[in-house]
Design a protein around this motif. Structure first.
Motif, short mmCIF file in Angstrom:
data_model
loop_
_atom_site.label_atom_id
_atom_site.label_comp_id
_atom_site.label_asym_id
_atom_site.label_seq_id
_atom_site.Cartn_x
_atom_site.Cartn_y
_atom_site.Cartn_z
N THR A 1 33.50 -62.27 -16.42
CA THR A 1 33.82 -63.31 -15.42
C THR A 1 33.77 -62.79 -13.98
N GLY A 2 33.86 -61.47 -13.81
CA GLY A 2 33.94 -60.90 -12.47
C GLY A 2 35.36 -60.78 -11.95
N PHE A 3 36.33 -61.23 -12.73
CA PHE A 3 37.73 -61.18 -12.28
C PHE A 3 38.62 -60.63 -13.37
N GLU A 4 39.56 -59.77 -12.92
CA GLU A 4 40.46 -59.14 -13.89
C GLU A 4 41.80 -59.87 -13.85
N PRO A 5 42.19 -60.46 -14.98
CA PRO A 5 43.45 -61.20 -14.98
C PRO A 5 44.65 -60.30 -15.22
N TYR A 6 45.83 -60.81 -14.91
CA TYR A 6 47.07 -60.23 -15.42
C TYR A 6 47.29 -60.83 -16.80
N VAL A 7 47.63 -59.98 -17.75
CA VAL A 7 47.81 -60.41 -19.13
C VAL A 7 49.29 -60.48 -19.47
N GLU A 8 49.72 -61.62 -19.96
CA GLU A 8 51.11 -61.78 -20.42
C GLU A 8 51.12 -61.90 -21.93
N CYS A 9 52.02 -61.16 -22.56
CA CYS A 9 52.13 -61.19 -24.01
C CYS A 9 53.44 -61.85 -24.44
N ASN A 10 53.42 -62.43 -25.63
CA ASN A 10 54.67 -62.86 -26.25
C ASN A 10 54.69 -62.28 -27.66
N ARG A 11 55.63 -62.71 -28.49
CA ARG A 11 55.77 -62.09 -29.81
C ARG A 11 55.60 -63.11 -30.91
N ASP A 12 54.85 -62.70 -31.93
CA ASP A 12 54.69 -63.59 -33.09
C ASP A 12 55.95 -63.52 -33.95
N GLU A 13 55.94 -64.26 -35.05
CA GLU A 13 57.14 -64.34 -35.90
C GLU A 13 57.58 -63.00 -36.44
N SER A 14 56.63 -62.06 -36.57
CA SER A 14 57.00 -60.73 -37.07
C SER A 14 57.34 -59.76 -35.95
N GLY A 15 57.27 -60.24 -34.71
CA GLY A 15 57.63 -59.38 -33.59
C GLY A 15 56.46 -58.63 -32.97
N ASN A 16 55.24 -58.91 -33.43
CA ASN A 16 54.06 -58.23 -32.86
C ASN A 16 53.73 -58.80 -31.48
N SER A 17 53.35 -57.92 -30.56
CA SER A 17 52.92 -58.34 -29.24
C SER A 17 51.56 -59.04 -29.34
N GLN A 18 51.42 -60.20 -28.72
CA GLN A 18 50.16 -60.94 -28.81
C GLN A 18 49.75 -61.52 -27.46
N LEU A 19 48.46 -61.74 -27.32
CA LEU A 19 47.86 -62.25 -26.08
C LEU A 19 48.28 -63.70 -25.86
#
Ligand code: 5GP
Ligand code: 5GP
Ligand code: 5GP
Length: 209
Positions: free
Chosen positions: A156-174
């Motif tokens: 895209t030409g642009f670098e975003p800030y990435v925010e993660c949350n957690r799935d039901e098992s506690g894994n970090s996800q996009l």
């Protein structure tokens, strides 16, 4: 710099991955129009200041009026779907974003212009395509932050800030991507300041939707 009557310096365009909104302990509800496409949807276009603060709810007299965006409703349903419960048609989400954030950019946008600008900016980015071209796919696999940011930057030409949350098992996800837009609301720019948040960790899940 800020012009008169403009109380912000740039916008965050915030996109959300529906798989990660839904795949949490809290779960989600599909909108009345049905399950949205497996693509990034818009969360909002948020006026922000260079020091990290932001104005909100700038004009209580400017209530969201769906009739002003009647020509955009099918695009909004497809690209700005609500996933909050209980199931609804999206007007609540769009109304919240307009009243909290959109009303703070009345120097450049009326209601129609605000939603049209967010839709155009999202389409211009083509984030899912960029990720796929970099080998990052919503297949339930794990990726590094560098893989995710690198693929989006290259595509895209642009670098975003990435925010993660957690799935039901506690894994970090996009979960969300923050891009920056100039004060006129018409061009993507490098971010003047990144939102503050928690680190995503070294393994980031990209769940299917
Ligand atoms: P949260 O606390 O869940 O990250 O954010 C709650 C809400 O506060 C967001 O949906 C958004 O409306 C607003 N918000 C959070 N962080 C920012 C920010 O950095 N800039 C702006 N403009 N709004 C934000
Ligand atoms: P914010 O204040 O964080 O900009 O907006 C979040 C508000 O919009 C919350 O009240 C949330 O319940 C509602 N909302 C409705 N649909 C969605 C959705 O699909 N994603 C997010 N993040 N919030 C939604
Ligand atoms: P650095 O500035 O050294 O790249 O990163 C400092 C910290 O910020 C590290 O913990 C790194 O994981 C985090 N970080 C850098 N970029 C992002 C991002 O886009 N999203 C999140 N959540 N954390 C980031």
């Amino acid at each position: 710099g800020r012009a008169a009557a403009q109380d912000y310096d740039f916008f965050y365009l915030v996109l959300q991955w529906p798989g990660s909104y839904c795949d949490t302990r809290q779960s989600c509800c599909y909108p009345k129009s049905g399950k949205p496409a497996a693509d990034f949807g818009i969360h909002g276009l948020w006026p922000n200041r260079d020091d990290g603060s932001y104005p909100q709810n700038c004009n209580p007299d400017s209530e969201f009026d769906p009739s002003k965006v009647s020509d955009l409703l099918s695009s909004l349903r497809a690209k700005w779907p609500t996933l909050a419960c209980p199931t609804n048609d999206g007007l609540r989400f769009w109304g919240h974003e307009w009243e909290k954030h959109g009303t703070c950019a009345s120097n450049v946008f009326d209601e129609h212009g605000y939603f049209q600008a967010a839709l155009r900016l999202r389409d211009r980015l083509g984030v899912l395509r960029a990720l796929a071209a970099g080998g990052v796919r919503p297949d339930g696999g794990y990726y590094t932050l560098d893989q995710i940011k690198g693929a989006i930057r290259d595509g895209t030409g642009f670098e975003p800030y990435v925010e993660c949350n957690r799935d039901e098992s506690g894994n970090s996800q996009l979960y969300q991507l923050y891009f920056c837009v100039n004060a006129a609301g018409d061009s993507l720019v490098e971010c003047p300041i990144l939102p503050r948040g928690r680190p995503c960790g070294s393994r980031i899940e990209f769940p299917a939707f």
